[in-house]
Design an enzyme around this catalytic site. Structure first.
Site, PDB file in Angstrom:
ATOM      1  N   GLY A 169       1.503   7.163  49.461  1.00 38.67           N
ATOM      2  CA  GLY A 169       2.177   6.963  48.178  1.00 38.67           C
ATOM      3  C   GLY A 169       3.024   5.705  48.228  1.00 38.67           C
ATOM      4  N   GLN A 212      38.182  11.517  21.307  1.00 38.30           N
ATOM      5  CA  GLN A 212      38.139  10.303  22.130  1.00 38.30           C
ATOM      6  C   GLN A 212      37.193  10.462  23.327  1.00 38.30           C
ATOM      7  OE1 GLN A 212      41.703   8.856  24.208  1.00 38.30           O
ATOM      8  NE2 GLN A 212      41.446   6.942  23.078  1.00 38.30           N
ATOM      9  N   GLU A 233       5.493   3.143  40.047  1.00 35.59           N
ATOM     10  CA  GLU A 233       5.547   1.689  40.314  1.00 35.59           C
ATOM     11  C   GLU A 233       6.550   1.386  41.434  1.00 35.59           C
ATOM     12  OE1 GLU A 233       4.100  -0.865  37.818  1.00 35.59           O
ATOM     13  OE2 GLU A 233       3.030   0.741  36.819  1.00 35.59           O
ATOM     14  N   GLY A 243      25.186  18.994  22.767  1.00 32.99           N
ATOM     15  CA  GLY A 243      25.507  20.384  23.097  1.00 32.99           C
ATOM     16  C   GLY A 243      24.230  21.168  23.360  1.00 32.99           C
ATOM     17  N   ILE A 270      -3.011   9.446  39.263  1.00 32.48           N
ATOM     18  CA  ILE A 270      -3.381   8.213  38.564  1.00 32.48           C
ATOM     19  C   ILE A 270      -3.251   8.392  37.045  1.00 32.48           C
ATOM     20  CG2 ILE A 270      -5.190   6.461  38.256  1.00 32.48           C
ATOM     21  CD1 ILE A 270      -4.065   6.846  41.201  1.00 32.48           C
ATOM     22  N   THR A 306       9.232   3.842  44.116  1.00 32.55           N
ATOM     23  CA  THR A 306      10.444   4.650  43.910  1.00 32.55           C
ATOM     24  C   THR A 306      11.699   3.778  44.055  1.00 32.55           C
ATOM     25  OG1 THR A 306      10.634   5.179  46.259  1.00 32.55           O
ATOM     26  CG2 THR A 306       9.308   6.698  44.916  1.00 32.55           C
ATOM     27  N   SER A 307      12.840   4.332  43.633  1.00 30.80           N
ATOM     28  CA  SER A 307      14.110   3.593  43.774  1.00 30.80           C
ATOM     29  C   SER A 307      14.394   3.264  45.238  1.00 30.80           C
ATOM     30  CB  SER A 307      15.273   4.428  43.228  1.00 30.80           C
ATOM     31  OG  SER A 307      15.254   4.438  41.829  1.00 30.80           O
ATOM     32  N   GLU A 308      13.995   4.168  46.123  1.00 32.42           N
ATOM     33  CA  GLU A 308      14.242   3.918  47.553  1.00 32.42           C
ATOM     34  C   GLU A 308      13.462   2.684  48.009  1.00 32.42           C
ATOM     35  OE1 GLU A 308      13.486   6.894  46.259  1.00 32.42           O
ATOM     36  OE2 GLU A 308      15.356   7.983  46.602  1.00 32.42           O
ATOM     37  N   PRO A 351      -3.662  10.895  48.401  1.00 29.59           N
ATOM     38  CA  PRO A 351      -2.925  12.081  48.854  1.00 29.59           C
ATOM     39  C   PRO A 351      -2.009  11.786  50.049  1.00 29.59           C
ATOM     40  CG  PRO A 351      -5.188  12.674  48.332  1.00 29.59           C
ATOM     41  CD  PRO A 351      -5.100  11.184  48.187  1.00 29.59           C
TER      42      PRO A 351
HETATM   43  C1  LIG Z   1       3.377  10.579  36.147  1.00 32.63           C
HETATM   44  C2  LIG Z   1       2.926   9.731  37.288  1.00 32.63           C
HETATM   45  C3  LIG Z   1       2.091   8.654  37.040  1.00 32.63           C
HETATM   46  C4  LIG Z   1       1.628   7.881  38.111  1.00 32.63           C
HETATM   47  N1  LIG Z   1       0.728   6.874  37.855  1.00 32.63           N
HETATM   48  C5  LIG Z   1       0.161   6.219  38.899  1.00 32.63           C
HETATM   49  C6  LIG Z   1      -0.896   5.278  38.668  1.00 32.63           C
HETATM   50  O1  LIG Z   1      -1.293   5.016  37.526  1.00 32.63           O
HETATM   51  N2  LIG Z   1      -1.472   4.682  39.744  1.00 32.63           N
HETATM   52  C7  LIG Z   1      -1.080   4.947  41.023  1.00 32.63           C
HETATM   53  O2  LIG Z   1      -1.654   4.383  41.944  1.00 32.63           O
HETATM   54  N3  LIG Z   1      -0.070   5.830  41.272  1.00 32.63           N
HETATM   55  C8  LIG Z   1       0.549   6.474  40.243  1.00 32.63           C
HETATM   56  N4  LIG Z   1       1.539   7.399  40.474  1.00 32.63           N
HETATM   57  C9  LIG Z   1       1.971   7.655  41.851  1.00 32.63           C
HETATM   58  C10 LIG Z   1       3.342   7.055  42.166  1.00 32.63           C
HETATM   59  O3  LIG Z   1       3.270   5.648  42.198  1.00 32.63           O
HETATM   60  C11 LIG Z   1       3.802   7.673  43.514  1.00 32.63           C
HETATM   61  O4  LIG Z   1       4.107   9.028  43.243  1.00 32.63           O
HETATM   62  C12 LIG Z   1       4.990   6.944  44.099  1.00 32.63           C
HETATM   63  O5  LIG Z   1       4.625   5.647  44.519  1.00 32.63           O
HETATM   64  C13 LIG Z   1       5.590   7.690  45.295  1.00 32.63           C
HETATM   65  O6  LIG Z   1       4.607   8.103  46.196  1.00 32.63           O
HETATM   66  P1  LIG Z   1       4.576   9.633  46.674  1.00 32.63           P
HETATM   67  O7  LIG Z   1       4.645  10.476  45.457  1.00 32.63           O
HETATM   68  O8  LIG Z   1       3.429   9.814  47.586  1.00 32.63           O
HETATM   69  O9  LIG Z   1       5.938   9.845  47.455  1.00 32.63           O
HETATM   70  P2  LIG Z   1       6.218   9.507  48.993  1.00 32.63           P
HETATM   71  O10 LIG Z   1       5.810   8.121  49.305  1.00 32.63           O
HETATM   72  O11 LIG Z   1       5.676  10.606  49.831  1.00 32.63           O
HETATM   73  O12 LIG Z   1       7.809   9.561  49.020  1.00 32.63           O
HETATM   74  C14 LIG Z   1       8.570  10.766  49.077  1.00 32.63           C
HETATM   75  C15 LIG Z   1      10.042  10.393  49.139  1.00 32.63           C
HETATM   76  O13 LIG Z   1      10.301   9.616  50.328  1.00 32.63           O
HETATM   77  C16 LIG Z   1      10.889   8.373  49.965  1.00 32.63           C
HETATM   78  N5  LIG Z   1      10.443   7.313  50.862  1.00 32.63           N
HETATM   79  C17 LIG Z   1       9.173   7.001  51.222  1.00 32.63           C
HETATM   80  N6  LIG Z   1       9.159   5.940  52.029  1.00 32.63           N
HETATM   81  C18 LIG Z   1      10.447   5.546  52.184  1.00 32.63           C
HETATM   82  C19 LIG Z   1      11.094   4.491  52.885  1.00 32.63           C
HETATM   83  N7  LIG Z   1      10.408   3.591  53.601  1.00 32.63           N
HETATM   84  N8  LIG Z   1      12.441   4.396  52.811  1.00 32.63           N
HETATM   85  C20 LIG Z   1      13.153   5.288  52.084  1.00 32.63           C
HETATM   86  N9  LIG Z   1      12.605   6.307  51.387  1.00 32.63           N
HETATM   87  C21 LIG Z   1      11.268   6.426  51.431  1.00 32.63           C
HETATM   88  C22 LIG Z   1      10.419   8.122  48.534  1.00 32.63           C
HETATM   89  O14 LIG Z   1      11.262   7.201  47.859  1.00 32.63           O
HETATM   90  C23 LIG Z   1      10.490   9.523  47.958  1.00 32.63           C
HETATM   91  O15 LIG Z   1      11.813   9.825  47.606  1.00 32.63           O
HETATM   92  C24 LIG Z   1       2.046   8.168  39.429  1.00 32.63           C
HETATM   93  C25 LIG Z   1       2.921   9.237  39.662  1.00 32.63           C
HETATM   94  C26 LIG Z   1       3.342  10.018  38.618  1.00 32.63           C
HETATM   95  C27 LIG Z   1       4.249  11.182  38.915  1.00 32.63           C
END
Ligand SMILES: Cc1cc2nc3c(=O)[nH]c(=O)nc-3n(C[C@H](O)[C@H](O)[C@H](O)COP(=O)(O)OP(=O)(O)OC[C@H]3O[C@@H](n4cnc5c(N)ncnc54)[C@H](O)[C@@H]3O)c2cc1C
Length: 275
Positions: free
Chosen positions: A28, A175, A259, A235, A54, A261-263, A25
């Protein structure tokens, strides 16, 4: 080897479902310190804490859990396998997921869960680094998943554009539609090659983190753009669940999130560039 025999064979046969539990929680993107702890007690570890978001948690037969082995000390973590049914180990389902609905997600709670030292994955205290390795491989997989979804959307958009008529012409004759299709194909091909390159290095046993991050970031963001265009070509029908693109549009949105985020991928790439 014993662990591989016990778990991987069953997973490969489709008899068991696995899960990897890193996210919590309060942790992330930053899992360098965790709240879930594993304390050594003789030939056992005692696990306490909560994991969330998870994949497969409600249906998995076991979880590979990243635990803090030295509370509060960054990177001092250990990976442990926890089998379903262990006393104090509970799983619950998280409802209301946008896409990839064939794979449920859930929460794990650990209340004095005792697991044998035989369940240690890799080396004690090295769990964080083992997890990074796993994520590097997983990122190539997510890139491939995105390329596949984008290709699926292009295939369907192409077929539809050749079937659908407006103003007494097939929409594929406009086109504007042709250029959309061409742009989609260009981006998919570029993402595919980048993904192949990252996968090729993995096959060679050489993981280049910035390359896997590039493949994941480019492929996942490309797939969102391409699937959005495919929906546009359909559409109003693209917005209806009867057509696959509606599902792709929801499913693809997870790819730049899990796995790493893009950030976070861009942080990895920038760090390598500035090294
Ligand atoms: C469908 C689904 C399946 C998943 N499966 C798994 C799984 O099997 N096992 C597991 O362990 N997890 C799993 N996850 C969790 C997932 O890996 C996390 O949601 C993800 O890593 C982001 O963590 P967060 O959601 O806590 O976001 P946060 O870390 O709170 O981030 C919030 C925002 O802040 C940005 N941010 C955070 N830190 C930085 C930084 N240093 N620089 C710039 N931007 C930043 C993030 O990119 C994001 O845009 C799953 C999530 C989903 C939705």
């Amino acid at each position: 080897e014993e662990q591989k025999e016990k778990y991987l064979v069953k997973v490969a046969r489709g008899e068991w479902i696995s899960s990897g539990a890193f996210t919590e929680p309060a942790h992330g993107s930053d899992i360098t310190v965790l709240d879930t702890t594993a304390k050594r007690d003789g030939d056992y570890y005692v696990i306490n804490g909560t994991k969330t978001l998870i994949s497969n948690a409600p249906i998995a037969d076991f979880a590979v859990v990243l635990c803090q082995s030295e509370p509060g000390v960054r990177y001092k973590q250990t990976l442990l396998i926890v089998d379903k049914g262990c006393e104090g180990f509970e799983a619950s389902k998280i409802e209301g997921k946008m896409g990839i609905r064939a794979s449920p997600i859930g929460e794990y709670s650990f209340n004095n869960v005792r697991v044998s030292i035989e369940n240690l994955v890799g080396t004690e205290g090295m769990g964080f680094y083992h997890t990074l390795e796993f994520l590097d491989l997983g990122r190539v997989g997510v890139a491939a998943q995105a390329v596949g979804m984008a290709q699926g959307a292009l295939d369907r958009a192409l077929r539809y554009a050749k079937e659908r008529s407006q103003f007494n012409r097939k929409i594929a004759d406009f086109q504007v539609i042709q250029h959309k299709l061409a742009d989609m194909a260009i981006q998919i091909e570029a993402a595919r090659l980048l993904t192949y390159k990252a996968a090729w290095y993995v096959d060679k046993g050489r993981i280049i983190p910035e390359l896997t991050s590039m493949a994941k970031t480019y492929a996942t963001e490309m797939a969102i753009r391409v699937i959005d265009e495919a929906l546009q070509i359909f559409g109003g029908y693209g917005y209806i669940a009867e057509y696959d693109v509606e599902r792709y549009y929801r499913d693809v949105r997870i790819t730049p999130l899990y796995e790493g985020t893009s950030e976070i991928q861009r942080n990895v790439i920038a760090k390598a560039l500035l090294r």
